[in-house]
Design a protein around this motif. Structure first.
Motif, PDB file in Angstrom:
ATOM      1  N   PHE A  44       0.832  -1.205   0.000  1.00 42.11           N
ATOM      2  CA  PHE A  44       0.000   0.000   0.000  1.00 42.11           C
ATOM      3  C   PHE A  44       0.870   1.260   0.000  1.00 42.11           C
ATOM      4  O   PHE A  44       1.806   1.357   0.784  1.00 42.11           O
ATOM      5  CB  PHE A  44      -0.914   0.014   1.217  1.00 42.11           C
ATOM      6  CG  PHE A  44      -1.939  -1.082   1.189  1.00 42.11           C
ATOM      7  CD1 PHE A  44      -2.927  -1.100   0.207  1.00 42.11           C
ATOM      8  CD2 PHE A  44      -1.914  -2.112   2.108  1.00 42.11           C
ATOM      9  CE1 PHE A  44      -3.879  -2.113   0.157  1.00 42.11           C
ATOM     10  CE2 PHE A  44      -2.863  -3.131   2.071  1.00 42.11           C
ATOM     11  CZ  PHE A  44      -3.846  -3.132   1.090  1.00 42.11           C
ATOM     12  N   ALA A  58      -1.125   3.953   3.143  1.00 42.10           N
ATOM     13  CA  ALA A  58      -1.816   3.454   4.338  1.00 42.10           C
ATOM     14  C   ALA A  58      -1.663   4.412   5.513  1.00 42.10           C
ATOM     15  O   ALA A  58      -2.433   4.359   6.465  1.00 42.10           O
ATOM     16  CB  ALA A  58      -1.285   2.077   4.705  1.00 42.10           C
ATOM     17  N   PHE A  88      -6.148   4.744   0.094  1.00 40.18           N
ATOM     18  CA  PHE A  88      -5.924   3.452   0.750  1.00 40.18           C
ATOM     19  C   PHE A  88      -7.084   2.499   0.467  1.00 40.18           C
ATOM     20  O   PHE A  88      -6.879   1.327   0.150  1.00 40.18           O
ATOM     21  CB  PHE A  88      -5.746   3.683   2.260  1.00 40.18           C
ATOM     22  CG  PHE A  88      -5.600   2.426   3.070  1.00 40.18           C
ATOM     23  CD1 PHE A  88      -4.624   1.483   2.769  1.00 40.18           C
ATOM     24  CD2 PHE A  88      -6.440   2.184   4.153  1.00 40.18           C
ATOM     25  CE1 PHE A  88      -4.486   0.325   3.532  1.00 40.18           C
ATOM     26  CE2 PHE A  88      -6.303   1.036   4.921  1.00 40.18           C
ATOM     27  CZ  PHE A  88      -5.333   0.102   4.606  1.00 40.18           C
ATOM     28  N   LYS A 124      -7.056  -0.921  -1.606  1.00 36.09           N
ATOM     29  CA  LYS A 124      -7.477  -2.164  -0.950  1.00 36.09           C
ATOM     30  C   LYS A 124      -8.459  -2.932  -1.832  1.00 36.09           C
ATOM     31  O   LYS A 124      -8.390  -4.156  -1.940  1.00 36.09           O
ATOM     32  CB  LYS A 124      -8.171  -1.831   0.385  1.00 36.09           C
ATOM     33  CG  LYS A 124      -7.283  -2.052   1.585  1.00 36.09           C
ATOM     34  CD  LYS A 124      -7.953  -1.597   2.858  1.00 36.09           C
ATOM     35  CE  LYS A 124      -8.710  -2.687   3.540  1.00 36.09           C
ATOM     36  NZ  LYS A 124      -8.960  -2.389   4.969  1.00 36.09           N
ATOM     37  N   CYS A 181      -0.458  -6.013   3.906  1.00 42.68           N
ATOM     38  CA  CYS A 181      -0.365  -4.934   4.903  1.00 42.68           C
ATOM     39  C   CYS A 181       1.058  -4.668   5.377  1.00 42.68           C
ATOM     40  O   CYS A 181       1.773  -5.596   5.763  1.00 42.68           O
ATOM     41  CB  CYS A 181      -1.209  -5.277   6.127  1.00 42.68           C
ATOM     42  SG  CYS A 181      -2.970  -5.209   5.814  1.00 42.68           S
ATOM     43  N   ALA A 221      -1.022  -0.166   7.537  1.00 44.21           N
ATOM     44  CA  ALA A 221      -2.223  -0.846   7.029  1.00 44.21           C
ATOM     45  C   ALA A 221      -2.763  -1.815   8.075  1.00 44.21           C
ATOM     46  O   ALA A 221      -3.970  -1.897   8.286  1.00 44.21           O
ATOM     47  CB  ALA A 221      -1.917  -1.568   5.729  1.00 44.21           C
ATOM     48  N   ARG A 268      -4.473  -0.040  10.832  1.00 43.26           N
ATOM     49  CA  ARG A 268      -5.770   0.529  10.420  1.00 43.26           C
ATOM     50  C   ARG A 268      -6.861  -0.515  10.279  1.00 43.26           C
ATOM     51  O   ARG A 268      -8.002  -0.169   9.998  1.00 43.26           O
ATOM     52  CB  ARG A 268      -5.613   1.249   9.080  1.00 43.26           C
ATOM     53  CG  ARG A 268      -5.084   2.638   9.235  1.00 43.26           C
ATOM     54  CD  ARG A 268      -4.951   3.314   7.898  1.00 43.26           C
ATOM     55  NE  ARG A 268      -6.164   3.991   7.473  1.00 43.26           N
ATOM     56  CZ  ARG A 268      -6.216   4.810   6.438  1.00 43.26           C
ATOM     57  NH1 ARG A 268      -5.132   5.026   5.710  1.00 43.26           N
ATOM     58  NH2 ARG A 268      -7.335   5.398   6.099  1.00 43.26           N
TER      59      ARG A 268
END
Ligand SMILES: *Cc1c(COP(=O)(O)O)cnc(C)c1O
Length: 337
Positions: A145, A148, A155, A159, A186, A190, A193
């Motif tokens: 990512f 992130a 983001f 995803k 991730c 990420a 989150r």
């Protein structure tokens, strides 16, 4: 002598914190690239192994060679095996698939919008055929990512793209009668989150969070692992109007006791030009320009702590903690506390 202290309790705390988000420790791929983000690969690796980490990520073969026997899985991000290897290798492009010897375990990188490494959706069929033809083992597919740690829609868009790419991979492999590989996407931010119980990948590649940091807006309870210390070389008294260091940038407004300490920009310490105020952990200012192997500050303590948390310094000089940490010289002695 200057040194780096590595706080094992903080490290354990961070790993446990991340285990709670990922589900279990088998799902963590601990990122040790670039000398474990400057912390010291040789010092950090046994700590991770002691906590039960099974999988790690490094940059190249030479880093992997320092980890012999400590972990079950080592993913190498940007290198090729010299000979038959039990390690796994990231395949960062379609062309790269040509260069791995037969039987190499591959983690195929999927480019889902960062445009740094990986194949695009329209290259997938070719890649899978190439993997089959060359006798490579597709152990995993993964992506990275690019935002992130930013508060934006990017983001979520990425995803979604990753989720779709993942499905596409599964479909294509089914058509070829090949087993489904692992998937991972991730990084630290990420994973941090993820809402609770929402982590649905096989692994998370966590770097900076294991060391106690997460840049950006994300709330967390991580603890910095590293602290940086310097020792006194000499002390002196200076009078009002005397200058300190190269260029005489600092000029004292009063009589002062000052000391010189044994860390400088050759050790990877940020070089202060003496114009912008910069402080040690206890608030004492750097005086003047940082030298190659030393800096000056007020007082005469035997040792001083430069930082216990790299974030304020990173913010102060407008960079990220990664850069502060990773530049710390491998030759500074490390001590696990
Ligand atoms: C460095 C790196 C990571 C770790 O990122 P953090 O933000 O430190 O968690 C994960 N994946 C890849 C491909 C990386 O290069």
């Amino acid at each position: 002598m200057a040194r780096i202290d590595l706080n094992f309790e903080a490290y354990k705390h961070n790993l446990n914190y991340l285990v709670n988000l990922a589900g279990n420790i088998e799902k963590l791929m601990v990122v040790f690239k670039d000398n474990a983000y400057g912390h010291g690969l040789l010092q950090m690796a046994p700590l991770a192994a002691a906590v039960g980490v099974k999988s790690v990520v490094v940059r190249n073969n030479s880093e992997a060679s320092l980890l012999d026997g400590l972990f079950e899985n080592i993913l190498i991000l940007a290198d090729y095996p010299n000979s038959i290897s039990s390690n796994s290798y990231a395949a960062n492009s379609l062309e790269a698939l040509q260069f791995f010897p037969k039987s190499t375990k591959i983690h195929l990188k999927l480019d889902t919008g960062m445009n740094r490494n990986g194949i695009k959706e329209d290259e997938l069929k070719k890649a899978l055929i190439c993997i089959q033809k060359n006798g490579l083992k597709l152990e995993a597919c993964f992506s990275h990512f690019y935002s992130a740690d930013e508060l934006s829609a990017d983001f979520y868009v990425q995803k979604e793209r990753y989720k779709n790419f993942k499905e596409l991979v599964k479909q294509e492999l089914k058509k070829l009668n090949l087993p489904t590989p692992y998937f991972h996407s991730c990084n630290s931010s990420a994973l941090l989150r993820q809402n609770e119980n929402m982590f649905d990948d096989d692994f998370a590649r966590v770097g900076v969070a294991t060391y106690g940091y997460c840049d950006g807006f994300i709330k967390h309870e991580l603890k910095p692992v590293l602290s940086l210390w310097a020792n006194k070389i000499s002390s002196r008294e200076i009078e009002q109007g005397e200058k300190v260091g190269y260029g005489g940038v600092f000029e004292s407004e009063k009589r002062l006791k000052i000391s010189t300490y044994d860390l400088g920009y050759a050790d990877g310490l940020f070089r202060s030009d003496g114009k912008k105020e910069l402080y040690l952990k206890d608030g004492k200012p750097f005086l003047g320009k940082t030298s190659m192997d030393s800096f000056m500050t007020i007082g005469d303590d035997e040792e001083v702590c430069l930082l216990e948390d790299a974030m304020p310094l990173a913010k102060h000089i407008n960079t990220i903690v990664y850069e502060i940490l990773v530049k710390l010289s491998p030759s500074i002695p490390r001590r696990v506390i």
